[in-house]
Scaffold this motif. Structure first.
Motif, PDB file in Angstrom:
ATOM      1  N   ALA A 127      25.466  34.335  38.661  1.00 47.33           N
ATOM      2  CA  ALA A 127      26.583  34.704  39.542  1.00 47.33           C
ATOM      3  C   ALA A 127      26.168  34.612  41.000  1.00 47.33           C
ATOM      4  O   ALA A 127      26.964  34.178  41.866  1.00 47.33           O
ATOM      5  N   LYS A 128      24.929  35.001  41.296  1.00 44.94           N
ATOM      6  CA  LYS A 128      24.436  34.893  42.675  1.00 44.94           C
ATOM      7  C   LYS A 128      24.340  33.439  43.109  1.00 44.94           C
ATOM      8  O   LYS A 128      24.680  33.087  44.264  1.00 44.94           O
ATOM      9  N   LYS A 132      26.340  31.573  46.226  1.00 47.62           N
ATOM     10  CA  LYS A 132      25.753  30.731  47.273  1.00 47.62           C
ATOM     11  C   LYS A 132      26.494  29.397  47.373  1.00 47.62           C
ATOM     12  O   LYS A 132      26.806  28.895  48.475  1.00 47.62           O
ATOM     13  N   LYS A 133      26.784  28.811  46.249  1.00 49.97           N
ATOM     14  CA  LYS A 133      27.499  27.530  46.229  1.00 49.97           C
ATOM     15  C   LYS A 133      28.911  27.690  46.801  1.00 49.97           C
ATOM     16  O   LYS A 133      29.398  26.833  47.564  1.00 49.97           O
ATOM     17  N   TYR A 134      29.550  28.809  46.427  1.00 47.98           N
ATOM     18  CA  TYR A 134      30.912  29.072  46.914  1.00 47.98           C
ATOM     19  C   TYR A 134      30.914  29.258  48.435  1.00 47.98           C
ATOM     20  O   TYR A 134      31.771  28.707  49.151  1.00 47.98           O
ATOM     21  N   ASP A 135      29.938  30.009  48.956  1.00 46.32           N
ATOM     22  CA  ASP A 135      29.864  30.209  50.415  1.00 46.32           C
ATOM     23  C   ASP A 135      29.593  28.884  51.147  1.00 46.32           C
ATOM     24  O   ASP A 135      30.156  28.620  52.232  1.00 46.32           O
ATOM     25  N   GLU A 139      32.162  27.050  53.880  1.00 45.69           N
ATOM     26  CA  GLU A 139      31.806  26.597  55.231  1.00 45.69           C
ATOM     27  C   GLU A 139      32.116  25.114  55.403  1.00 45.69           C
ATOM     28  O   GLU A 139      32.645  24.679  56.447  1.00 45.69           O
ATOM     29  N   LYS A 140      31.807  24.325  54.404  1.00 45.30           N
ATOM     30  CA  LYS A 140      32.045  22.873  54.484  1.00 45.30           C
ATOM     31  C   LYS A 140      33.538  22.575  54.594  1.00 45.30           C
ATOM     32  O   LYS A 140      33.964  21.738  55.414  1.00 45.30           O
ATOM     33  N   TYR A 141      34.312  23.279  53.733  1.00 41.70           N
ATOM     34  CA  TYR A 141      35.764  23.026  53.739  1.00 41.70           C
ATOM     35  C   TYR A 141      36.387  23.431  55.083  1.00 41.70           C
ATOM     36  O   TYR A 141      37.215  22.705  55.661  1.00 41.70           O
ATOM     37  N   GLU A 180      35.393  28.282  39.665  1.00 42.29           N
ATOM     38  CA  GLU A 180      34.192  28.519  38.863  1.00 42.29           C
ATOM     39  C   GLU A 180      33.511  29.842  39.250  1.00 42.29           C
ATOM     40  O   GLU A 180      33.030  30.594  38.394  1.00 42.29           O
ATOM     41  N   TYR A 181      33.503  30.118  40.555  1.00 41.31           N
ATOM     42  CA  TYR A 181      32.847  31.353  41.019  1.00 41.31           C
ATOM     43  C   TYR A 181      33.619  32.592  40.542  1.00 41.31           C
ATOM     44  O   TYR A 181      33.023  33.555  40.045  1.00 41.31           O
TER      45      TYR A 181
END
Length: 756
Positions: A127-128, A132-135, A139-141, A180-181
């Motif tokens: 989940a962590k 990280k991937k979601y954050d 930022e990218k989006y 997914e997150y």
């Protein structure tokens, strides 16, 4: 309030409220992660503590298992055996319990620690990573979207379409990562309900299994625990009585040490200072000396009491003579000279006191030593085991059973001594016995029960006799309960008739008392503690004898529990002790067995009455006594060590003849007669022996010893099996012959010899 649900549709809106809900889930995951981390740490500490506890308990169990009780005496009671093995039982229970704990500890790592660590690594860590991937995608989006919105509308259409396509692609990827997150976060939140709790349940199940195993062990142990509790209580009761006896003996020893000093006519021992002359100088050296009268052997051991160890080797010689040293011939006091057959020169010895020197002198020149039988001469002979005694005891027992059989502490609670003596005196006095009303409240039950015990204690000899006291004790020390009962059964039927009748009457009453133990609290064990020292009191008061009180109690317990069998059935032939059974093989005395005593006189129970007393008592017997008490059988003379009934003695026949002619009266003990009575009594005995003795017992005959015998009186002869006696003829002592051995004339047990 619980956590809010995360809707997938909110991922597309990505509203502040969605972000707040998602943040609350993230905080809960962080909290759960920290908790599991601490829980794993505490779990490992708990397992280590359990291991340490198990190690300590195993060490404790090993210590219990290694310790062995050592009891005073040459045998242990069943209670002492139970207590002695209790430590091994405790150790076994602890070891068994720790074996189960070890299995629980070994499983604890697999069922608790590893699943928690796996949940933390595989679920929370995943989940962590998703966060990280979601954050990162967020930022990218956001950056792409801001860059796209800053494009000028004047750009070429193709360029704008390409930018729109790129933004759509980034937005789609962001939505996918967001979905997914959210899915992973909610999945972990749901998984922790079972993946986290299930290992804890498994661990608790292991604990429950361990504790249940302990419960089952406790149930299995309960039977032994009950027996052990009873044994501890019995041992505590015996300890209290034994402790009081030992304290009483200690006080007597403090008050009159000389009167209670153990003196044997066969052996004298103690410390002596021996004069040693060296190069014109004489020194006095302390030795522990022992003198055996029969071989006249003196043994000296150089010993230092302060160091507590033997200093020199043992030195011995055969005594030739012993001479008192005159005071004016030597500076030291309490001296005497001894000469040895196998040692040259005169040895000068110094005793510790004048009395000590007298005892050494008496022992070494063969004179009779001073005996101390520890009896109260004033009280001896006050009561007798006669018809009056039987009637009094029956009257007392009837009063107890009709008035106070359910009274708590019966026989254990004692009455006032002055009242007890007054009651017994009135009941024993022919003038006042009819006036004693035991039904009235004047006499308390505790006074009546104490009077019964006082009567038994005041008999000249214990009810179960000095002669068989050691036999009863030896029987009680047997390992097998049935063997104890069988042996005691046989010994009871060797007792004199009057003693056996009184014992039957008493134990039947005590069995009735024990049957009411729910009300009076007097169990068989409690009654044994009360009556053991009374019925089997030792002839000599020593610490060793006091230590045997517990076996006296066991004898009384067996008599009470098996009263019907012991007194109503005849013993099985050959059921007695091995050393008293009939031996049909060649009569050879074992070197390991103790030499029988020649001084065991026939047990005597009555005063010799005058003619008027005979007539009066004959009438009282007809009126008051039961049929079985009208013809008492006198005690027989001592039987051979191998079988007391194998060879009937003519002395017993003579006594029986006298009993029938005198209406049931037996011989009086020597110390209860005057000198005139004793002479008349012995003269009558001698005449009866001569009248009833077979023709073979004429003066001048030779006789051969069938058994070995060791004299315990200066008038008796010591001999071994096969010894030939000269000039054997009847004596004035019932059950004894008179003969000559090696020029010395003395008494011989009649049924220890056969005529040749």
């Amino acid at each position: 309030m619980g956590l809010p649900a995360l809707e997938f549709s909110d991922c597309y809106l990505d509203s502040p409220q969605f972000r707040d809900r998602l943040k609350s889930h993230e905080l809960e995951l962080d909290k759960t992660n920290k908790f599991i981390k601490e829980l794993i740490k505490d779990g490992k500490a708990l397992i280590q503590a359990l291991k340490n506890l198990s190690t300590a308990k195993r060490k404790f169990a090993e210590s219990l298992n290694e310790f062995k009780f050592q009891c005073i005496g040459d045998a242990e009671t069943d209670d002492e055996i139970c207590i002695a093995k209790s430590l091994q039982e405790f150790a076994g229970v602890l070891q068994n319990l720790e074996d189960e704990r070890t299995r629980m500890i070994e499983n604890a790592n697999d069922v608790l620690i590893m699943p928690l660590e796996r949940f933390r690594k595989e679920q929370i860590s995943a989940a962590k990573e998703a966060k990280k991937k979601y954050d990162k995608e967020t930022e990218k989006y956001c950056a792409v979207l801001e860059k796209h919105l800053s494009l000028s509308a004047k750009k070429k259409e193709a360029h704008l379409h390409e930018a729109d396509s790129q933004v759509d692609h980034v937005r789609q990827h962001f939505y996918e990562v967001s979905l997914e997150y959210v899915f992973k976060v909610q999945e972990v939140q749901e998984r922790k309900m079972f993946d986290f709790v299930e290992p804890l349940l498994a661990f608790l199940q292991g604990l429950f299994t361990y504790y249940h195993h302990g419960y089952e062990l406790a149930k299995d142990f309960n039977h032994f625990k009950t027996d052990l509790t009873i044994s501890i209580q019995n041992t505590r009761n015996r300890f209290e009585s034994t402790r009081s006896e030992v304290e009483c003996l200690m006080r007597k020893m403090k008050e009159n040490p000389h009167e209670h000093k153990s003196i044997s006519h066969d052996t004298m021992e103690g410390y002596l200072f021996v004069q040693e002359k060296r190069s014109f100088v004489s020194t006095w050296v302390k030795y522990y000396c022992t003198y055996h009268r029969e071989p006249k052997r003196v043994t000296m051991v150089l010993f230092d009491q302060k160091s507590g160890g033997k200093v020199g080797e043992e030195e011995s010689f055969t005594l030739k003579s012993c001479t008192r040293r005159k005071t004016d011939s030597i500076e030291k006091r309490f001296c005497f000279d001894v000469e040895g057959v196998d040692r040259s020169g005169v040895i000068t010895m110094q005793a510790l006191s004048e009395e000590d020197r007298r005892l050494w002198m008496e022992a070494m020149d063969g004179r009779e030593p001073v005996y101390n039988l520890n009896r109260d001469s004033q009280s001896e002979g006050m009561v007798q085991l006669d018809v009056v005694g039987f009637n009094v005891v029956k009257k007392f027992i009837y009063a107890v059973e009709t008035r106070g059989i359910d009274e708590q502490g019966l026989y254990r609670i004692v009455g006032v001594n002055s009242r007890v003596q007054k009651l017994l005196g009135l009941a024993m006095d022919p003038k006042t016995c009819a006036d004693v009303e035991l039904d009235s409240t004047e006499w308390e039950i505790k006074t009546i029960t104490s009077a019964i015990k006082f009567y038994l204690r005041m008999l000249p000899a214990p009810l179960m006799t000095y002669q068989y006291q050691r036999s009863f004790i030896k029987a009680a020390k047997r390992d097998n309960q049935e063997a104890r009962i069988t042996e005691i059964h046989s010994i009871v039927h060797w007792l004199p008739e009057k003693n056996r009748q009184m014992l039957d009457l008493l134990t039947k009453h005590l069995a009735n008392v024990a049957n009411h133990h729910q009300q009076n609290l007097m169990t068989v064990a409690n009654l044994g503690v009360v009556f053991g020292p009374t019925l089997l009191r030792p002839q000599e008061e020593t610490v060793a004898a006091i230590m045997d009180i517990k076996f006296q109690n066991i004898v009384v317990e067996i008599l009470i529990e098996n009263h019907e069998r012991i007194f109503n059935d005849m013993p099985v032939p050959g059921g007695g002790p091995a050393n008293l059974q009939l031996n049909l093989q060649p009569r050879r005395r074992s070197t390991e067995s103790k030499a029988p005593s020649c001084s065991e006189r026939p047990l005597t129970l009555f005063h010799t009455p005058t003619h008027s007393q005979k007539v009066e008592e004959r009438n009282s017997v007809v009126v008051n006594s039961t049929p079985e008490l009208q013809q008492p059988q006198p005690a027989q003379a001592k039987a051979p060590h191998n079988n007391p009934s194998a060879y009937p003695t003519s002395s017993s026949a003579a006594v029986n003849h006298n009993s029938s002619g005198s209406h049931g009266h037996s011989w009086t003990p020597r110390n209860s007669l005057t000198s005139t009575d004793r002479d008349q009594d012995r003269g009558l005995t001698a005449r009866q022996n001569l009248q009833s003795r077979p023709n073979s017992l004429v003066p001048g005959r030779q006789a051969r010893a069938l058994y070995a015998c060791k004299a315990e009186h200066h008038s008796e002869l010591s001999f071994i099996a096969g010894t030939t006696f000269e000039n054997v003829h009847s004596s004035r002592e019932p059950g004894w012959l008179e003969g000559t051995l090696d020029g010395r004339t003395g008494l011989i047990p009649e049924n220890y010899v056969e005529f040749v």
